[in-house]
Motif scaffolding. Sequence first.
Motif, PDB file in Angstrom:
ATOM      1  N   VAL A 182       0.711  -1.118   0.049  1.00 47.59           N
ATOM      2  CA  VAL A 182       0.023  -0.128  -0.096  1.00 47.59           C
ATOM      3  C   VAL A 182       0.892   1.265  -0.109  1.00 47.59           C
ATOM      4  CG1 VAL A 182      -1.684   1.386   1.556  1.00 47.59           C
ATOM      5  CG2 VAL A 182      -1.840  -1.236   1.123  1.00 47.59           C
ATOM      6  N   LEU A 183       1.861   1.502   0.727  1.00 47.50           N
ATOM      7  CA  LEU A 183       2.920   2.429   0.796  1.00 47.50           C
ATOM      8  C   LEU A 183       3.535   2.306  -0.498  1.00 47.50           C
ATOM      9  CD1 LEU A 183       4.081   1.816   4.470  1.00 47.50           C
ATOM     10  CD2 LEU A 183       2.717   3.609   3.806  1.00 47.50           C
ATOM     11  N   ALA A 184       4.055   1.536  -1.057  1.00 51.68           N
ATOM     12  CA  ALA A 184       4.723   1.291  -2.434  1.00 51.68           C
ATOM     13  C   ALA A 184       3.806   2.293  -3.549  1.00 51.68           C
ATOM     14  CB  ALA A 184       4.980   0.358  -2.917  1.00 51.68           C
ATOM     15  N   MET A 185       2.454   1.979  -3.445  1.00 54.46           N
ATOM     16  CA  MET A 185       1.361   2.461  -4.338  1.00 54.46           C
ATOM     17  C   MET A 185       1.372   3.749  -4.420  1.00 54.46           C
ATOM     18  SD  MET A 185      -1.821   3.391  -4.460  1.00 54.46           S
ATOM     19  CE  MET A 185      -2.818   2.417  -3.047  1.00 54.46           C
ATOM     20  N   HIS A 186       1.259   4.254  -2.799  1.00 54.85           N
ATOM     21  CA  HIS A 186       0.900   5.708  -2.321  1.00 54.85           C
ATOM     22  C   HIS A 186       2.138   6.364  -2.799  1.00 54.85           C
ATOM     23  CE1 HIS A 186      -3.203   6.104  -0.787  1.00 54.85           C
ATOM     24  NE2 HIS A 186      -2.868   4.850  -0.230  1.00 54.85           N
ATOM     25  N   ARG A 187       3.469   6.073  -2.272  1.00 53.59           N
ATOM     26  CA  ARG A 187       4.695   6.632  -2.764  1.00 53.59           C
ATOM     27  C   ARG A 187       4.522   7.058  -4.443  1.00 53.59           C
ATOM     28  NH1 ARG A 187       9.120  10.021  -1.909  1.00 53.59           N
ATOM     29  NH2 ARG A 187      10.905   9.197  -2.826  1.00 53.59           N
ATOM     30  N   ALA A 188       4.323   5.827  -5.172  1.00 46.77           N
ATOM     31  CA  ALA A 188       4.361   6.223  -6.480  1.00 46.77           C
ATOM     32  C   ALA A 188       3.286   7.326  -7.034  1.00 46.77           C
ATOM     33  CB  ALA A 188       4.102   4.917  -7.408  1.00 46.77           C
ATOM     34  N   ALA A 189       2.090   7.172  -6.283  1.00 43.03           N
ATOM     35  CA  ALA A 189       1.229   8.400  -6.798  1.00 43.03           C
ATOM     36  C   ALA A 189       1.470   9.612  -6.182  1.00 43.03           C
ATOM     37  CB  ALA A 189      -0.278   7.787  -5.981  1.00 43.03           C
TER      38      ALA A 189
END
Length: 365
Positions: free
Chosen positions: A37-44
């Motif tokens: 989830v954090l990886a997805m939010h970091r990319a976003a």
Amino acid sequence: MTLTFLDLAPAQQDLLESLAPDSNHLVSGQPGTGKSVLAMHRAALLDLMGHSTVLLARSNLLRQQLAADAVAVGSSVPVLTFHRWVINWYQRATGTAPGRTEDGLFDWLELMSAAMSVGLGQLEQLVVDEGQDLPQQFYQLCRVLGIRMTVFADEQQRITDTQSTLAEIEKAMGSTTRHEITVNQRNSRPVAVLAGHFHVDGDPPLLPDRDGPVPQLLRHTGGRQPLAGWLSAYATAYPRRSIGVILRHTRAQTELFAEVSRPPHDLQAQMYIGNAPEGPYRTLTPGKKGISIINRASVKGLEFDTVIVPDTHIDSGDPTAAELRMLYYVMTTRARQELYFCYSGDREPPILADVPARMLRRSMM
């Protein structure tokens, strides 16, 4: 369930806000701490700040999960497997496909030579989930290219044939800031306690507060029909649960899928086979209720309300071997609430025989 930034735990929000946009970062965390989830939010977030960003995963199944999560929060960041990214980059740089070694792996010497010829460029930033599954040469390649990276990893989950420790990743990336997130957001406390039993080295994971049933070790008579009947009864009793059935062999997957799909069960199960050609068995609907039949090799990064591992009797290897313990650590931590290990035969599998009854209850299927 996909979380927006405001839905994240305070520690997760603080971590994201601490990641400088133009630096390399290596974020470590146990299973359940929300790395995907954090990886997805970091990319976003990088995308919103105007940085061309790509989110990477090793497995196609995890890529599908991350892509679905990104769409759910309104992000348009591309999500690729690292293999696809390497192929795309090399074709842009050279106009040809990258070479392969005799065992089918990338020819990293050839790739590195191309990278040194290209030199530093204005390439996208990369965010990598389950970074321990990628080889050191990939991080060295990105360093030569001058690519900024944010890598989320847990070296307790190194169960692939191309794997790296945190120290190896950090060394290959060069100048890197280390971060750690420790709060388990996924597992119930009994599931996390059992996962701690399989933990290989280092500090054991912090335990969550949320309670739940103690995992079970079920003995069954063998064969597909009794197992299919039990799965059918469980899925009928809990229609609102996502149920991950994790098997070692593709043949066992297809046989069980056929059994639960025909009368009298008629379950609307889904199945993912990593080496299948493009088609229905190469996609999985993330978060779908009911039964999902998955190979052990593809389960990393996924989570289910209930996890069932029917074939532990085939694991007759050394129960102290790090590779086997990591595998069981990964499978255990996929379960949010309930976990069932199953076996047939007269003896409990060696990897489970020494687990105390307070951590793993025994009964018949």
